[in-house]
Motif scaffolding. Structure first.
Motif, PDB file in Angstrom:
ATOM      1  N   PHE A  68       0.942  -1.563   0.244  1.00 10.36           N
ATOM      2  CA  PHE A  68       0.175  -0.139   0.158  1.00 10.36           C
ATOM      3  C   PHE A  68       1.141   1.402  -0.300  1.00 10.36           C
ATOM      4  N   THR A  69       1.266   1.744  -1.832  1.00  8.10           N
ATOM      5  CA  THR A  69       2.937   2.578  -0.927  1.00  8.10           C
ATOM      6  C   THR A  69       1.730   3.679  -0.703  1.00  8.10           C
ATOM      7  N   GLY A  70       2.669   4.447   0.137  1.00  8.35           N
ATOM      8  CA  GLY A  70       2.378   5.671   0.724  1.00  8.35           C
ATOM      9  C   GLY A  70       1.498   6.005   1.684  1.00  8.35           C
ATOM     10  N   VAL A  71       0.002   4.383   2.152  1.00  2.00           N
ATOM     11  CA  VAL A  71      -0.690   4.619   3.291  1.00  2.00           C
ATOM     12  C   VAL A  71       0.027   4.992   4.416  1.00  2.00           C
ATOM     13  N   SER A 268      -7.498  -1.248  -2.399  1.00  4.16           N
ATOM     14  CA  SER A 268      -6.065  -0.041  -4.068  1.00  4.16           C
ATOM     15  C   SER A 268      -6.768  -0.297  -4.612  1.00  4.16           C
ATOM     16  N   TRP A 269      -8.404  -0.275  -5.517  1.00  2.00           N
ATOM     17  CA  TRP A 269      -8.551   0.931  -5.679  1.00  2.00           C
ATOM     18  C   TRP A 269     -10.293   1.440  -5.649  1.00  2.00           C
ATOM     19  N   THR A 270     -10.523   1.138  -4.677  1.00  3.91           N
ATOM     20  CA  THR A 270     -11.829   1.858  -4.044  1.00  3.91           C
ATOM     21  C   THR A 270     -11.582   2.844  -2.558  1.00  3.91           C
ATOM     22  N   PRO A 271      -9.965   3.453  -2.151  1.00  2.00           N
ATOM     23  CA  PRO A 271      -9.822   3.612  -1.407  1.00  2.00           C
ATOM     24  C   PRO A 271     -10.515   3.839   0.070  1.00  2.00           C
ATOM     25  N   LEU A 272     -11.619   4.549  -0.955  1.00  4.49           N
ATOM     26  CA  LEU A 272     -12.211   5.764  -0.236  1.00  4.49           C
ATOM     27  C   LEU A 272     -13.749   4.915   0.533  1.00  4.49           C
ATOM     28  N   GLN A 273     -14.129   3.593  -0.197  1.00  5.86           N
ATOM     29  CA  GLN A 273     -14.283   2.717   0.798  1.00  5.86           C
ATOM     30  C   GLN A 273     -13.590   1.858   2.383  1.00  5.86           C
ATOM     31  N   SER A 274     -12.471   1.983   1.854  1.00  2.00           N
ATOM     32  CA  SER A 274     -12.040   1.108   2.815  1.00  2.00           C
ATOM     33  C   SER A 274     -12.754   1.150   3.985  1.00  2.00           C
ATOM     34  N   ARG A 275     -13.041  -0.131   4.997  1.00  2.00           N
ATOM     35  CA  ARG A 275     -12.633  -0.166   6.210  1.00  2.00           C
ATOM     36  C   ARG A 275     -11.227   0.096   6.473  1.00  2.00           C
ATOM     37  N   HIS A 276     -10.676  -0.063   6.605  1.00  2.00           N
ATOM     38  CA  HIS A 276      -9.090   0.257   6.879  1.00  2.00           C
ATOM     39  C   HIS A 276      -8.818   1.643   7.199  1.00  2.00           C
ATOM     40  N   ASN A 277      -8.520   1.852   8.691  1.00  2.79           N
ATOM     41  CA  ASN A 277      -8.498   3.292   8.343  1.00  2.79           C
ATOM     42  C   ASN A 277      -7.416   4.613   8.407  1.00  2.79           C
ATOM     43  N   GLY A 278      -6.409   3.537   7.407  1.00  2.00           N
ATOM     44  CA  GLY A 278      -4.940   4.275   7.216  1.00  2.00           C
ATOM     45  C   GLY A 278      -5.084   4.210   5.812  1.00  2.00           C
ATOM     46  N   ILE A 279      -5.695   3.491   5.255  1.00  2.00           N
ATOM     47  CA  ILE A 279      -6.126   3.210   3.185  1.00  2.00           C
ATOM     48  C   ILE A 279      -7.594   4.241   2.857  1.00  2.00           C
ATOM     49  N   ARG A 281      -7.800   7.379   5.228  1.00  2.00           N
ATOM     50  CA  ARG A 281      -7.220   8.447   5.673  1.00  2.00           C
ATOM     51  C   ARG A 281      -6.373   9.463   4.433  1.00  2.00           C
ATOM     52  N   TYR A 282      -5.638   8.495   4.423  1.00  7.46           N
ATOM     53  CA  TYR A 282      -4.436   8.598   3.178  1.00  7.46           C
ATOM     54  C   TYR A 282      -4.882   9.044   1.845  1.00  7.46           C
ATOM     55  N   ALA A 283      -6.447   8.153   1.220  1.00  5.99           N
ATOM     56  CA  ALA A 283      -6.979   8.706  -0.081  1.00  5.99           C
ATOM     57  C   ALA A 283      -7.672   9.778   0.691  1.00  5.99           C
ATOM     58  N   GLN A 284      -8.021  10.357   1.782  1.00  8.66           N
ATOM     59  CA  GLN A 284      -9.265  11.594   2.224  1.00  8.66           C
ATOM     60  C   GLN A 284      -8.190  12.258   1.801  1.00  8.66           C
ATOM     61  N   ALA A 285      -7.079  12.833   2.282  1.00  4.37           N
ATOM     62  CA  ALA A 285      -5.679  13.789   2.546  1.00  4.37           C
ATOM     63  C   ALA A 285      -5.055  13.915   1.506  1.00  4.37           C
ATOM     64  N   THR A 286      -4.778  12.826   0.715  1.00  6.34           N
ATOM     65  CA  THR A 286      -4.853  12.921  -1.107  1.00  6.34           C
ATOM     66  C   THR A 286      -5.491  13.306  -2.069  1.00  6.34           C
ATOM     67  N   GLY A 287      -6.320  12.703  -1.855  1.00  6.08           N
ATOM     68  CA  GLY A 287      -7.280  12.738  -3.333  1.00  6.08           C
ATOM     69  C   GLY A 287      -6.474  11.742  -4.070  1.00  6.08           C
ATOM     70  N   ALA A 288      -5.638  10.529  -3.786  1.00  4.23           N
ATOM     71  CA  ALA A 288      -5.542   9.790  -4.524  1.00  4.23           C
ATOM     72  C   ALA A 288      -6.675   8.703  -4.775  1.00  4.23           C
ATOM     73  N   GLU A 289      -7.149   8.475  -6.013  1.00  6.71           N
ATOM     74  CA  GLU A 289      -8.087   6.829  -6.001  1.00  6.71           C
ATOM     75  C   GLU A 289      -7.941   5.965  -6.281  1.00  6.71           C
ATOM     76  N   VAL A 290      -6.605   5.432  -6.081  1.00  4.43           N
ATOM     77  CA  VAL A 290      -6.497   4.421  -6.112  1.00  4.43           C
ATOM     78  C   VAL A 290      -4.825   4.578  -5.100  1.00  4.43           C
ATOM     79  N   ILE A 291      -4.785   3.052  -4.564  1.00  2.43           N
ATOM     80  CA  ILE A 291      -3.330   2.967  -4.303  1.00  2.43           C
ATOM     81  C   ILE A 291      -2.406   1.514  -4.514  1.00  2.43           C
ATOM     82  N   LEU A 292      -1.321   1.506  -4.690  1.00  2.00           N
ATOM     83  CA  LEU A 292      -0.159   1.637  -5.570  1.00  2.00           C
ATOM     84  C   LEU A 292       0.531   0.316  -5.043  1.00  2.00           C
TER      85      LEU A 292
END
Length: 357
Positions: A68-71, A268-279, A281-292
């Protein structure tokens, strides 16, 4: 958008020609979305493949930092390892000349794959009595085929989204020994094949040495760009994780499935739907719509574009709200490495009916 079929029964796809050539990354992103949407509509007009079934093969310990690159870059407390569950997918389909074909996606020879430098060092650093606990094996590829009554000689093609950790010689044979899949040929993107023949050190960490040595040239079919193997089945070039990476795309009764290792979880492809807080919140903070999935990051911009391509092409499931992108190696919970997201697990899947010879 389909050019004339090749004599082999394939068709070249032109949906993404020039899509990555714009100077501005956002323009490339728009072009990728446009091409993926058009290809999606085309493939949805096709009939489903005859049969598609995935099989669990083995679990692989894998650094969470890569998965989960960056998370975890700004977290003091982070999981060290997660577990990836590697699978192979068996698909039967009709090619453009009306012939029944059987394709095997990501058939891992994990015994030979242990020679991959990264995993070889990891194995050497781990006491042998723990190997089967840390990396349990569920079944081999021949056992998976036998479980559904498919003979090795029925396999027409094998393919991998990329060749990390893969040794092909057991399947296709070499000068020293015949292969276990006597009629199969490897479908591989031409750029991936070129890379294997001249790796940089950062790439070589993840490739199995000599994995193609001695394989006869006529057993390898290199392709350019993206190709359609038959109605409802395509290999789409999705560079980034490696330059020659491609994704498997197939039509099912309820839509499309896309598979690769660009990501390792539904999250990884739907991070805003994740129940994993780190993933999430990272997507919310950065605007990333995918996690590499970033163990090599040959081109992180291209990989980002490719994952957006995959999720656009696959569409969203009406049953669970995640993209219909199935990671070829899925991050899944294990008692030794409990840090995996569990928002949605694909597990083994099966569609259609197997055609008997």
């Amino acid at each position: 958008m389909i050019r004339d079929p090749e004599p082999s029964g394939f068709a070249q796809l032109a949906h993404f020609d020039g899509a990555r050539s714009a100077a501005m990354p956002q323009d490339r992103l728009r072009a990728i979305r446009h091409g993926a949407s058009a290809l999606r509509e085309q493939l949805l007009d096709a009939p489903p493949v005859r049969f598609a079934r995935s099989f669990n093969l083995l679990r692989i310990p894998y650094p969470a930092w890569f998965a989960f690159t960056g998370v975890y870059s700004q977290q003091l407390l982070k999981p060290h390892m997660v577990h990836l569950l590697a699978r192979t997918v068996l698909i039967q389909y009709d090619d453009f000349e009306g012939r029944l074909r059987t394709l095997l996606f990501t058939p891992a020879d994990f015994e030979a794959g242990n020679e991959t430098p990264y995993f070889k060092r990891l194995s050497e650093q781990t006491p042998k009595f723990l190997h089967k606990t840390i990396a349990p094996v569920y079944q081999t590829v021949p056992q998976a085929l036998a479980s559904c009554g498919v003979a090795p000689e029925q396999i027409d093609y094998i393919t991998y989204d990329h060749l990390h950790t893969q040794d092909i010689r057991r399947w296709l044979g070499s000068a020293d020994a015949p292969g276990l899949l006597p009629n199969a040929r490897l479908l591989v993107h031409r750029q991936e094949l070129a890379n294997v023949q001249g790796l940089l050190p950062v790439q070589a960490e993840w490739y199995c040495p000599h994995g193609l040595d001695g394989v006869l040239a006529e057993r390898i079919v290199a392709f350019d760009g993206s190709i359609q193997l038959g109605r409802g089945l395509a290999l789409v070039h999705t560079p980034g994780h490696t330059e020659g990476n491609h994704s498997l795309v197939y039509r099912t009764a309820d839509g499309l499935r896309v598979s690769s290792e660009n990501g390792v979880a539904a999250d990884s492809w739907t991070p805003l739907q994740s129940r994993h807080n780190g993933i999430r919140r990272y997507a919310q903070a950065t605007g990333a719509e995918v996690i590499l999935n970033g163990n090599t990051q040959e081109s992180s911009n291209d990989q980002y574009l490719s994952m957006v391509l995959e999720k656009t092409l696959a569409g969203t499931s009406s049953s669970h709200g995640f993209s219909n992108v199935v990671p070829s190696s899925e991050c899944s919970p294990h008692w030794l490495f409990p840090g995996a997201p569990t928002s949605h697990l694909w597990g083994e899947t099966s569609f259609g009916a197997l055609a008997r010879p």
